[in-house]
Write a protein that holds these residues in place. Structure first.
Motif, mmCIF file in Angstrom:
data_model
loop_
_atom_site.group_PDB
_atom_site.id
_atom_site.type_symbol
_atom_site.label_atom_id
_atom_site.label_comp_id
_atom_site.label_asym_id
_atom_site.label_seq_id
_atom_site.Cartn_x
_atom_site.Cartn_y
_atom_site.Cartn_z
ATOM 1 N N ALA A 97 -3.926 55.852 25.815
ATOM 2 C CA ALA A 97 -3.705 54.906 24.713
ATOM 3 C C ALA A 97 -3.055 53.611 25.211
ATOM 4 C CB ALA A 97 -2.840 55.553 23.644
ATOM 5 N N HIS A 98 -2.267 53.696 26.270
ATOM 6 C CA HIS A 98 -1.660 52.469 26.799
ATOM 7 C C HIS A 98 -2.785 51.620 27.426
ATOM 8 C CE1 HIS A 98 -2.013 55.340 30.016
ATOM 9 N NE2 HIS A 98 -1.990 54.337 30.875
ATOM 10 N N GLY A 99 -2.534 50.328 27.514
ATOM 11 C CA GLY A 99 -3.573 49.458 28.083
ATOM 12 C C GLY A 99 -4.699 49.185 27.105
ATOM 13 N N THR A 100 -4.464 49.528 25.845
ATOM 14 C CA THR A 100 -5.503 49.332 24.823
ATOM 15 C C THR A 100 -4.952 48.477 23.687
ATOM 16 O OG1 THR A 100 -6.333 51.548 25.287
ATOM 17 C CG2 THR A 100 -7.077 50.531 23.247
ATOM 18 N N THR A 101 -5.703 47.469 23.281
ATOM 19 C CA THR A 101 -5.316 46.652 22.127
ATOM 20 C C THR A 101 -6.347 46.880 21.032
ATOM 21 O OG1 THR A 101 -4.543 44.974 23.669
ATOM 22 C CG2 THR A 101 -4.794 44.298 21.380
ATOM 23 N N LEU A 102 -5.867 47.295 19.862
ATOM 24 C CA LEU A 102 -6.775 47.542 18.734
ATOM 25 C C LEU A 102 -6.481 46.566 17.623
ATOM 26 C CD1 LEU A 102 -6.763 51.426 18.455
ATOM 27 C CD2 LEU A 102 -8.685 49.947 19.031
ATOM 28 N N LEU A 103 -7.510 45.916 17.123
ATOM 29 C CA LEU A 103 -7.323 44.934 16.059
ATOM 30 C C LEU A 103 -8.133 45.361 14.844
ATOM 31 C CD1 LEU A 103 -7.783 41.963 18.486
ATOM 32 C CD2 LEU A 103 -5.658 42.488 17.295
ATOM 33 N N HIS A 104 -7.439 45.483 13.734
ATOM 34 C CA HIS A 104 -8.117 45.876 12.499
ATOM 35 C C HIS A 104 -8.650 44.597 11.838
ATOM 36 C CE1 HIS A 104 -7.771 47.423 8.122
ATOM 37 N NE2 HIS A 104 -9.004 47.529 8.579
ATOM 38 N N ALA A 105 -9.811 44.164 12.287
ATOM 39 C CA ALA A 105 -10.356 42.878 11.820
ATOM 40 C C ALA A 105 -11.780 42.742 12.306
ATOM 41 C CB ALA A 105 -9.531 41.731 12.396
ATOM 42 N N SER A 106 -12.483 41.783 11.694
ATOM 43 C CA SER A 106 -13.755 41.348 12.256
ATOM 44 C C SER A 106 -13.388 40.219 13.215
ATOM 45 C CB SER A 106 -14.649 40.833 11.126
ATOM 46 O OG SER A 106 -15.922 40.547 11.617
ATOM 47 N N CYS A 107 -13.911 40.250 14.421
ATOM 48 C CA CYS A 107 -13.368 39.320 15.429
ATOM 49 C C CYS A 107 -13.623 37.858 15.060
ATOM 50 C CB CYS A 107 -13.886 39.637 16.827
ATOM 51 S SG CYS A 107 -15.623 39.300 17.076
ATOM 52 N N ASP A 108 -14.644 37.591 14.226
ATOM 53 C CA ASP A 108 -14.902 36.189 13.881
ATOM 54 C C ASP A 108 -13.815 35.613 12.987
ATOM 55 O OD1 ASP A 108 -16.212 38.162 12.255
ATOM 56 O OD2 ASP A 108 -17.119 36.552 11.111
ATOM 57 N N ALA A 109 -12.927 36.476 12.471
ATOM 58 C CA ALA A 109 -11.835 35.975 11.632
ATOM 59 C C ALA A 109 -10.584 35.707 12.469
ATOM 60 C CB ALA A 109 -11.518 36.993 10.548
ATOM 61 N N LEU A 110 -10.648 35.962 13.763
ATOM 62 C CA LEU A 110 -9.433 35.883 14.592
ATOM 63 C C LEU A 110 -9.286 34.554 15.313
ATOM 64 C CD1 LEU A 110 -9.491 39.435 16.231
ATOM 65 C CD2 LEU A 110 -8.099 38.650 14.302
ATOM 66 N N GLU A 111 -8.046 34.044 15.320
ATOM 67 C CA GLU A 111 -7.710 32.855 16.116
ATOM 68 C C GLU A 111 -7.661 33.251 17.590
ATOM 69 O OE1 GLU A 111 -7.140 29.898 14.806
ATOM 70 O OE2 GLU A 111 -7.332 30.612 12.743
ATOM 71 N N ASP A 112 -7.719 32.227 18.458
ATOM 72 C CA ASP A 112 -7.652 32.485 19.898
ATOM 73 C C ASP A 112 -6.413 33.293 20.272
ATOM 74 O OD1 ASP A 112 -9.911 31.089 20.100
ATOM 75 O OD2 ASP A 112 -9.076 29.376 21.203
#
Ligand SMILES: C[S@@+](CC[C@H](N)C(=O)[O-])C[C@H]1O[C@@H](n2cnc3c(N)ncnc32)[C@H](O)[C@@H]1O
Length: 346
Positions: A97-112
């Motif tokens: 689980a370490h070394g993993t980033t999980l984002l609860h989003a559609s990536c097109d909604a994310l800022e840089d």
């Protein structure tokens, strides 16, 4: 990875398989879960240890697990919260689980700032028409109401992937054409066209799963007897500079007014400088003059597209409000590419 253009996937190792009790928790029973074995060869071939592998449709974390198993960092977006929990648990069970980033989003909604750059994008895309039974979310592509909306959603996601992917990195999408009732939708080929408007195509691999298909007219077929791994690269295309210059002269000679700007114009002034990947021209937004220009280009063998979609003739400019430019590409029989980006005032 072998030099074959196909990859035979005849069994899934139990140690990598999504555990049954996690599968049972999923609204779709995990039926859209891929195999770690399907992702591993691509992780090995298209990234190095320490690189970041990104999956914009993380699902059950299959790509992320393959990445972590190979000592890559993993990052993923997933729109469904219950699947995010499932990924966390799956990776934790592997002690990865370490070394993993999980984002609860559609990536097109994310800022840089929310989505750091990555070295490889590796994913399997959501299918159209699969009757999603999980939580509703506006950008859940499993809920697309029609095929055009689905393709638009995919385009938006891969457009964002392009921004986050480091130069030279590969963008690999696994996808199959789908049967929906009596209709076959060329999802794989339509996605290839979309990716081709954002990246340079490098190769395709066919993933073969040697099992029998099943007939179902009620839902999209996702029984995966084979699927495509579409391999694209974020790199500048090489255009034929002399032919492009000659084409611009021919356009002027035939009375089409435009201003040349950008990298091609700079290169003409300084041929030792950066080699351009297209010629940018600016024209006024008069629909008739624009239509005449696009017609001239078609007559000279160009295909004209807007954000990857073919542009119908005659031109209805209103259809393209807010899209700002057309692209005209011609590939000659010797493989030479001529690419014009036509910006117009609105
Ligand atoms: C084919 S599945 C991916 C499966 C994954 N490759 C695996 O094997 O674990 C597609 C996933 O995309 C997710 N999805 C759909 N639309 C999305 C969006 N706009 N942004 C992020 N995830 C999305 C769905 O919830 C689904 O989990």
């Amino acid at each position: 990875m072998t030099s074959h253009s196909w990859l035979m996937l005849d069994h899934e190792a139990p140690r990598y398989r999504l555990p049954d009790e996690l599968r049972a928790r999923d609204p779709m029973g995990g039926r859209d879960c891929g195999w770690v074995e399907q992702m591993l060869p691509f992780v090995r071939r298209f990234s190095r240890p320490g690189d970041t592998v990104f999956d914009p449709f993380a699902g059950f974390g299959t790509t992320l697990l393959a990445a972590r198993l190979e000592d890559r960092l993993a990052s993923g977006c997933e729109i469904d919260a219950s699947r995010i929990d499932l990924i966390r648990e799956r990776l934790a069970r592997h002690g990865l689980a370490h070394g993993t980033t999980l984002l609860h989003a559609s990536c097109d909604a994310l800022e840089d700032s929310a989505l750091p750059p990555f070295d490889l994008c590796l994913t399997s895309v959501p299918y159209f028409g699969c009757r999603w039974t999980g939580a509703q979310a506006a950008s859940q592509l499993y809920q697309s109401q029609n095929y055009a909306q689905h393709l638009d959603g995919l385009r938006n996601v891969f457009h964002r992937v392009r921004t986050g992917l480091r130069d030279g990195g590969a963008c690999i999408a696994m996808v199959e054409n789908i049967r929906l009732g009596e209709r076959v939708l060329p999802l794989a080929f339509d996605l290839a066209r979309i990716l081709g408007s954002l990246f340079a195509m490098e190769e395709e691999r066919v993933l073969v799963y040697p099992h029998e298909g099943h007939d179902s007219e009620s839902d999209a077929h996702t029984d995966r007897r084979h699927e495509y791994a579409l391999v694209f690269r974020k790199r500048r295309e090489r255009i034929d500079l002399q032919t492009t210059a000659a084409l611009l002269d021919a356009l002027r000679a035939d009375g089409h007014a435009f201003t040349l700007f950008g990298s091609f114009s700079r290169w003409q002034q300084d041929p030792q400088g950066t080699v351009p990947a297209d010629a940018d021209i600016r024209v006024d937004g008069d629909p008739e003059r624009l239509d005449a220009l696009l017609r001239w280009l078609r007559e000279h063998g160009f295909s004209v597209t807007n954000w990857g979609d073919p542009v119908a003739a005659p031109l209805h400019l209103d259809t393209y409000r807010g899209r700002h430019y057309f692209r005209a590409d011609r590939v000659d029989a010797n493989g030479a590419l001529i690419r014009l980006d036509i910006c117009y005032e609105q």
